[in-house]
Design an enzyme around this catalytic site. Structure first.
Site, PDB file in Angstrom:
ATOM      1  N   TYR A 142       0.850  -1.273   0.052  1.00  9.58           N
ATOM      2  CA  TYR A 142       0.081  -0.023  -0.100  1.00  9.58           C
ATOM      3  C   TYR A 142       0.793   1.229   0.008  1.00  9.58           C
ATOM      4  O   TYR A 142       0.510   2.380  -0.646  1.00  9.58           O
ATOM      5  CB  TYR A 142      -0.912   0.002   1.158  1.00  9.58           C
ATOM      6  CG  TYR A 142      -2.216  -0.868   0.990  1.00  9.58           C
ATOM      7  CD1 TYR A 142      -2.247  -2.015   0.650  1.00  9.58           C
ATOM      8  CD2 TYR A 142      -3.433   0.025   1.141  1.00  9.58           C
ATOM      9  CE1 TYR A 142      -3.727  -2.915   0.568  1.00  9.58           C
ATOM     10  CE2 TYR A 142      -4.754  -0.633   0.945  1.00  9.58           C
ATOM     11  CZ  TYR A 142      -4.758  -1.854   0.664  1.00  9.58           C
ATOM     12  OH  TYR A 142      -5.724  -2.621   0.219  1.00  9.58           O
ATOM     13  N   LYS A 193       3.156 -15.311   1.897  1.00  9.85           N
ATOM     14  CA  LYS A 193       3.379 -16.174   0.466  1.00  9.85           C
ATOM     15  C   LYS A 193       4.935 -16.230   0.646  1.00  9.85           C
ATOM     16  O   LYS A 193       5.786 -15.635  -0.307  1.00  9.85           O
ATOM     17  CB  LYS A 193       2.964 -15.423  -0.653  1.00  9.85           C
ATOM     18  CG  LYS A 193       1.331 -15.591  -0.872  1.00  9.85           C
ATOM     19  CD  LYS A 193       1.230 -16.940  -1.515  1.00  9.85           C
ATOM     20  CE  LYS A 193       1.595 -16.947  -2.856  1.00  9.85           C
ATOM     21  NZ  LYS A 193       1.275 -18.456  -3.378  1.00  9.85           N
ATOM     22  N   ASP A 226      -2.921 -18.077   0.162  1.00  7.26           N
ATOM     23  CA  ASP A 226      -3.784 -18.449  -0.857  1.00  7.26           C
ATOM     24  C   ASP A 226      -4.582 -19.819  -0.100  1.00  7.26           C
ATOM     25  O   ASP A 226      -5.640 -19.932  -0.291  1.00  7.26           O
ATOM     26  CB  ASP A 226      -3.133 -18.941  -2.046  1.00  7.26           C
ATOM     27  CG  ASP A 226      -2.022 -19.847  -2.031  1.00  7.26           C
ATOM     28  OD1 ASP A 226      -1.437 -19.969  -0.913  1.00  7.26           O
ATOM     29  OD2 ASP A 226      -1.637 -20.603  -3.072  1.00  7.26           O
ATOM     30  N   ASP A 250      -6.523  -7.211   3.564  1.00  6.82           N
ATOM     31  CA  ASP A 250      -7.722  -6.629   2.813  1.00  6.82           C
ATOM     32  C   ASP A 250      -8.499  -7.546   2.130  1.00  6.82           C
ATOM     33  O   ASP A 250      -9.838  -7.570   2.635  1.00  6.82           O
ATOM     34  CB  ASP A 250      -7.085  -5.517   1.655  1.00  6.82           C
ATOM     35  CG  ASP A 250      -8.159  -4.858   1.011  1.00  6.82           C
ATOM     36  OD1 ASP A 250      -9.147  -4.331   1.817  1.00  6.82           O
ATOM     37  OD2 ASP A 250      -8.084  -4.602  -0.202  1.00  6.82           O
TER      38      ASP A 250
HETATM   39  C1  IPM Z   1     -10.485  -1.500   3.347  1.00  8.14           C
HETATM   40  C2  IPM Z   1     -10.797  -1.046   1.996  1.00  8.14           C
HETATM   41  C3  IPM Z   1      -9.415   0.154   1.915  1.00  8.14           C
HETATM   42  C4  IPM Z   1      -8.150  -0.497   1.688  1.00  8.14           C
HETATM   43  C5  IPM Z   1      -9.757   1.126   0.471  1.00  8.14           C
HETATM   44  C6  IPM Z   1     -11.064   1.900   0.560  1.00  8.14           C
HETATM   45  C7  IPM Z   1      -8.640   1.980   0.174  1.00  8.14           C
HETATM   46  O1  IPM Z   1     -10.961  -1.788   0.922  1.00  8.14           O
HETATM   47  O2  IPM Z   1     -10.319  -0.939   4.310  1.00  8.14           O
HETATM   48  O3  IPM Z   1     -10.633  -2.828   3.404  1.00  8.14           O
HETATM   49  O4  IPM Z   1      -7.907  -1.365   0.721  1.00  8.14           O
HETATM   50  O5  IPM Z   1      -7.834  -0.751   2.861  1.00  8.14           O
HETATM   51 MG    MG Z   2     -11.110  -4.023   1.647  1.00  2.11          MG
END
Ligand code: IPM
Ligand code: MG
Length: 365
Positions: A142, A193, A226, A250
């Site tokens: 990220y 992974k 996975d 996520d």
């Molecule tokens: C989450 C969302 C966020 C992320 C987005 C909105 C940036 O999907 O909080 O899971 O990817 O973290």
């Molecule tokens: Mg999310």
């Protein structure tokens, strides 16, 4: 009663509608239980872009840093599809997480008994499900640099995202997971992974060391991410706490949440390190569904307040009662549109919020 400073960031889409329900509970608690919440409101996402040309303003960031807890609604929508990448609605949420150093994201996947039949999985697979995904939130792909698209000049472009983890980042998130496991069923499953990614090799090594040196009394298991996704859908009740990186977290938390039949209702807590003097952690409470407008519901409002009371203010009894109130209303058959199923009574956000508040009042009497 010490004041409890809350910054409300309703954002876009269903966010503002959900935040009305948050305010309703908080106002009632202030008036009747002397809870001492002080609220102020800011802008995030598309709403902030429309007002200031950015996904969150510096002023609102300052207020978020000063708050005891931030309550976040939702961001994004088709209206902002074409805004510059750096100002896209999601950037507001990412800046909050990064600047407040909210490295730990706690995403419970709990199946309310009344919703066990709304899951896409069989009743017996999800009934009584209670797992907690601990997602690393300020590192990994990220935020890793470089993160860019370059023009190769031959009609081709190249996009690079970078997955980066340092030892201390893996140590602190795994400690969080082990500590939480001790309050639950004492088991942690770490997912990465390592068969493909060196960041996974380090992740595995660091979690193993933290476990051996500090938490040998907790059960630890490693799983490739996975395979972890597959196991989550096959037999989710084998898990207690799952610890994983930002991107896998996520994805796996969306999967886990959907198992419960109520993705739109699940809250999450994003926490920083304890302040060395006060012990307080910076905190932001957000729905698990992020910005996805197709699955987002307004049902996360009350669960977010409950989670905030539990983790930021140690108001455990109140949190228990609020969660019980939510479960009771679901048992009575009330459903908002996002969790509606056959034979139930569909109600709007306001009616649902009122019903939860009424139950909460009864339980608080
Ligand atoms: C989450 C969302 C966020 C992320 C987005 C909105 C940036 O999907 O909080 O899971 O990817 O973290
Ligand atoms: Mg999310």
């Amino acid at each position: 009663m010490a004041s409890r400073k809350l910054l409300l960031l309703p954002g876009d889409g269903i966010g503002p509608e959900a935040m009305v329900e948050v305010v309703k509970i908080i106002d009632w608690m202030n008036g009747h239980l002397g809870s001492g919440f002080e609220t102020s409101e800011g802008l995030v996402g598309g709403a902030a872009y429309d007002a200031h040309g950015v996904a969150i303003s510096d002023e609102d960031m300052v207020r978020a840093m000063a708050a005891d807890a931030v309550l976040f609604g939702a961001v994004g929508g088709p209206k902002w599809d074409d805004v510059p990448y750096d100002a896209r609605p999601e950037a507001g949420l990412l800046r909050l997480r990064k600047d407040m150093e909210l490295f730990a994201n706690l995403r419970p996947a709990i199946c309310y008994p009344a919703l066990a039949d709304s899951s896409s999985l069989r009743h017996d697979v999800v009934e009584g499900l209670d797992i907690l995904i601990v997602r690393e939130l300020t590192g990994g792909v990220y935020f890793g640099e470089p993160k860019e698209i370059t023009d190769l000049g031959n009609g081709q472009k190249r996009a690079v995202d970078t997955q980066v983890y340092d030892t201390f980042e893996i140590e602190r998130i795994s400690r969080m997971a082990f500590d939480l496991a001790k309050t639950r069923r004492n088991k942690v499953t770490s997912m990465e992974k390592r068969n493909v990614m060196v960041s996974g090799v380090l992740w595995n090594e660091v979690v193993t060391n933290v476990h051996a040196n500090e938490y040998a009394d907790v059960e630890l298991e490693h799983m490739l991410a996975d395979a972890g996704g597959m196991q989550l859908v096959r037999w989710p009740k084998q898990f207690d706490v799952i610890v994983t990186d930002n991107l896998f977290g996520d994805m796996l938390s969306d999967v886990a949440a959907m198992l419960t039949g109520s993705l739109g209702m699940l809250p999450s807590a994003s926490l920083g390190a304890p302040d060395p003097v006060t012990g307080a952690r910076k905190a932001l409470y957000e729905p698990v569904h992020g910005s996805a407008p197709d699955i987002a519901g307004t049902g996360a409002a009350n669960p977010i307040v409950a989670m905030c009371m539990r983790y930021s203010f140690d108001m455990i009894d109140h949190a228990d009662r609020l969660e019980k109130a939510i479960a009771t209303v679901l048992e009575q058959g009330l459903r908002t549109g996002d969790i509606m199923s056959e034979g139930m009574t569909q109600v709007g956000t306001t009616e649902m919020g009122d019903a939860v508040l009424a139950e909460f009042q009864k339980l608080s009497a």
